[in-house]
Scaffold this active site. Structure first.
Site, short mmCIF file in Angstrom:
data_model
loop_
_atom_site.label_atom_id
_atom_site.label_comp_id
_atom_site.label_asym_id
_atom_site.label_seq_id
_atom_site.Cartn_x
_atom_site.Cartn_y
_atom_site.Cartn_z
N GLU A 1 0.85 -1.20 0.00
CA GLU A 1 0.00 0.00 0.00
C GLU A 1 0.89 1.24 0.00
OE1 GLU A 1 -2.74 -0.31 3.29
OE2 GLU A 1 -3.58 -2.20 2.53
N HIS B 1 -7.74 1.48 1.78
CA HIS B 1 -7.65 1.02 3.17
C HIS B 1 -8.41 1.98 4.10
CE1 HIS B 1 -5.06 -1.46 6.18
NE2 HIS B 1 -6.24 -1.16 6.70
N GLY C 1 -11.54 1.05 5.44
CA GLY C 1 -12.61 0.32 6.13
C GLY C 1 -12.93 0.91 7.49
N1 LIG Z 1 -9.86 -2.48 6.30
C1 LIG Z 1 -9.73 -1.89 7.47
O1 LIG Z 1 -9.63 -0.69 7.58
C2 LIG Z 1 -9.71 -2.75 8.70
C3 LIG Z 1 -9.21 -4.02 8.66
N2 LIG Z 1 -9.21 -4.80 9.77
C4 LIG Z 1 -8.70 -6.17 9.67
O2 LIG Z 1 -9.75 -7.06 9.99
C5 LIG Z 1 -9.21 -8.11 10.77
C6 LIG Z 1 -10.32 -8.76 11.57
O3 LIG Z 1 -10.77 -7.87 12.56
P1 LIG Z 1 -11.68 -8.37 13.77
O4 LIG Z 1 -12.92 -8.98 13.26
O5 LIG Z 1 -11.79 -7.25 14.72
O6 LIG Z 1 -10.74 -9.49 14.39
P2 LIG Z 1 -11.15 -10.64 15.39
O7 LIG Z 1 -9.89 -11.08 16.02
O8 LIG Z 1 -12.29 -10.25 16.23
O9 LIG Z 1 -11.65 -11.80 14.40
C7 LIG Z 1 -10.81 -12.53 13.53
C8 LIG Z 1 -11.42 -13.91 13.37
O10 LIG Z 1 -10.64 -14.61 12.39
C9 LIG Z 1 -10.50 -15.95 12.85
N3 LIG Z 1 -9.35 -16.56 12.18
C10 LIG Z 1 -8.04 -16.41 12.46
N4 LIG Z 1 -7.30 -17.14 11.61
C11 LIG Z 1 -8.15 -17.75 10.77
C12 LIG Z 1 -7.99 -18.62 9.68
N5 LIG Z 1 -6.77 -19.02 9.29
N6 LIG Z 1 -9.09 -19.07 9.04
C13 LIG Z 1 -10.34 -18.68 9.45
N7 LIG Z 1 -10.55 -17.85 10.49
C14 LIG Z 1 -9.47 -17.38 11.13
C15 LIG Z 1 -10.35 -15.83 14.34
O11 LIG Z 1 -10.63 -17.05 15.00
C16 LIG Z 1 -11.39 -14.75 14.65
O12 LIG Z 1 -12.65 -15.28 14.90
C17 LIG Z 1 -8.14 -7.41 11.62
O13 LIG Z 1 -7.17 -8.32 12.08
C18 LIG Z 1 -7.56 -6.42 10.65
O14 LIG Z 1 -6.47 -6.99 9.98
C19 LIG Z 1 -9.72 -4.33 10.95
C20 LIG Z 1 -10.23 -3.06 11.04
C21 LIG Z 1 -10.20 -2.14 9.94
O1 LIG Z 2 -7.22 2.96 9.91
C1 LIG Z 2 -6.16 2.40 9.69
O2 LIG Z 2 -5.12 3.00 9.43
C2 LIG Z 2 -6.05 0.90 9.74
C3 LIG Z 2 -7.34 0.21 9.97
C4 LIG Z 2 -7.09 -1.24 10.09
O3 LIG Z 2 -6.74 -1.88 9.13
C5 LIG Z 2 -7.21 -1.88 11.40
O4 LIG Z 2 -7.83 -1.30 12.30
O5 LIG Z 2 -6.66 -2.99 11.55
#
Ligand SMILES: NC(=O)C1=CN([C@@H]2O[C@H](COP(=O)(O)OP(=O)(O)OC[C@H]3O[C@@H](n4cnc5c(N)ncnc54)[C@H](O)[C@@H]3O)[C@@H](O)[C@H]2O)C=CC1
Ligand SMILES: O=C(O)CCC(=O)C(=O)O
Length: 409
Positions: free
Chosen positions: A269, A292, A294
């Site tokens: 990115e 990015h 979300g």
């Molecule tokens: N695009 C964006 O701006 C954002 C992206 N994210 C990404 O989203 C991800 C998920 O966020 P949350 O839901 O809060 O995390 P979380 O930890 O609550 O949920 C992740 C889930 O994935 C499961 N998991 C882990 N490895 C796995 C695998 N190999 N196969 C299937 N399931 C698996 C876990 O058991 C858990 O239930 C974050 O780690 C982050 O990287 C988060 C916030 C913003």
């Molecule tokens: O807002 C950001 O810079 C990152 C968001 C994200 O990917 C996360 O919360 O994991």
């Protein structure tokens, strides 16, 4: 080398990637005014220089705190990830150096779920390509490839905070929700857990990824997995760019095996809004590309700023490590009338005995003691009379296995 805390005006805080003003406000209200604020991320060379004399650093997903950067950060006390993901930080090295890492585990959850929900509707209606054609002066008024979401199947991979929120929101629109997760999870609403990812891919009209970046999730979706997806289905990734083989996804879209995609995260990115975004997905009308964002809403960013800055200030002020992602979690009350000693050490037999022995030999009374450990490190907090605090600190520093110490008056 053991270290201890300083007066607040000497505590330097580096905030990167335009974290919300709410973070600055919280820190300033707590008495921390020595704040260096950057709108963008810093590249490795700049970061190595900037972090050298910093006590606290705050970042989002772009700044890479590698082992080298961390080892160079000689004064670093704690790290704040103003986001959910912590994969941009070498958290194991941080732990071994006695540096806790804090994040905001659910302040932007709803924002991601809402964005994905909107994308599902847009993609199911073929809106991205109709929009692109209209911008070029065309007019694609047709119901071909345009569907309601009601009654369609959403397959969620990674049923954690975001996956469950999305599932609930999708059900309110009449979607059927199935999910795959490596853990057994309580299905919310009418969702159904499927224990094979291939089976989920084969039955979903829309697949949405919500897993963290881990060695196991790297490239978990490649050409074989995409081939399992139904022809004409939709693919969404707002988790991490490393989870999907981007070339394989591009091929599946160009071959029209997939009807569309929405991608918010990429293997590489841009470091700032001034840098070029390079991706094989550029130019595909049926793909929503977002930078990015979300979790980038006013509500989420303000809440994250307050939450993470609050955790940093609390750790600095009283040593509390509740919700640190790589560190023994200790919840500490306010201390009044005593001084607090923080001792971070390698978790090997005998360290605690040595601490207590030294205090007994020196006649230093321990008014309260808290201890938590991980497999690697131990974190012990002790309250002592203020007049004996400096003396106690000197003795603590000399105990074998000590990683670092701090003294809070
Ligand atoms: N695009 C964006 O701006 C954002 C992206 N994210 C990404 O989203 C991800 C998920 O966020 P949350 O839901 O809060 O995390 P979380 O930890 O609550 O949920 C992740 C889930 O994935 C499961 N998991 C882990 N490895 C796995 C695998 N190999 N196969 C299937 N399931 C698996 C876990 O058991 C858990 O239930 C974050 O780690 C982050 O990287 C988060 C916030 C913003
Ligand atoms: O807002 C950001 O810079 C990152 C968001 C994200 O990917 C996360 O919360 O994991």
């Amino acid at each position: 080398m053991a270290k201890h805390s300083l007066d607040k005006d000497k505590i330097k805080i580096l905030l990167l990637e335009g974290v919300h003003q709410s973070a600055v406000d919280v820190l300033e209200r707590a008495g921390y005014t020595n704040i260096e604020y950057h709108k963008a991320s810093l590249g490795e060379a700049e970061l190595l220089k900037a972090i050298k004399d910093v006590h606290f650093v705050g970042l989002r997903s772009r700044t890479q705190l590698t082992a080298e950067v961390l080892r160079n950060a000689e004064k670093l006390v704690a790290i704040g990830c103003f986001c959910i993901g912590t994969n941009q930080v070498d958290i194991t090295t941080a732990e071994s150096l006695g540096i806790p890492v804090f994040n905001a585990p659910f302040s932007n959850t709803r924002s991601v779920a809402e964005l994905v929900l909107g994308e599902i509707i847009m993609l199911m209606r073929g809106i991205p390509q109709r929009n692109a054609i209209a911008h070029r002066g065309g007019w694609l008024k047709s119901a071909n490839g345009s569907f309601e979401v009601r009654g369609k199947t959403l397959g969620v991979i990674g049923y954690g905070h975001i996956g469950t929120q999305l599932g609930i929101l999708a059900e309110t629109l009449g979607m059927r929700v199935v999910f795959f997760d490596i853990e057994d999870k309580l299905p919310l609403g009418n969702a159904q857990q499927i224990h094979s990812m291939e089976q989920l891919l084969a039955q979903a009209d829309v697949v949405s990824l919500h897993v963290p970046e881990t060695p196991q999730t790297k490239d978990m979706i490649g050409s074989a997995e995409l081939a399992c997806m139904r022809k004409g289905s939709i693919f969404i990734n707002a988790s991490r760019g490393t989870v999907v083989d981007i070339e394989a996804l591009t091929a599946a879209l160009k071959e029209q095996h997939l009807a569309g995609a929405a991608i918010d995260v990429f293997p590489v990115e841009p470091k700032s809004n001034d840098d070029e975004f390079i991706s094989p997905l550029r130019g595909l009308d049926n793909v929503i590309l977002t930078p990015h964002v979300g979790g980038s809403t006013a509500e989420a960013q303000e809440n994250i700023g307050i939450e993470v800055a609050g955790k940093l200030a609390k750790y600095s002020d009283n040593g509390s490590t509740v919700s640190a992602v790589n560190f023994p979690e200790v919840s500490l009350p306010q201390h009044k009338g005593t001084s607090r000693l923080l001792h971070i050490h390698q978790n090997r037999p005998g360290v605690l005995i040595k601490i207590n022995q030294v205090f007994a030999e020196q006649g230093i009374n321990i008014a309260a003691q808290y201890l938590q450990t991980t497999a690697e490190i131990g974190y012990v907090v002790m309250e002592v009379d203020t007049h004996q605090a400096e003396q106690a600190l000197e003795h603590l520093k000399s105990i074998e296995g000590t990683i670092r110490t701090r003294l809070l008056f």
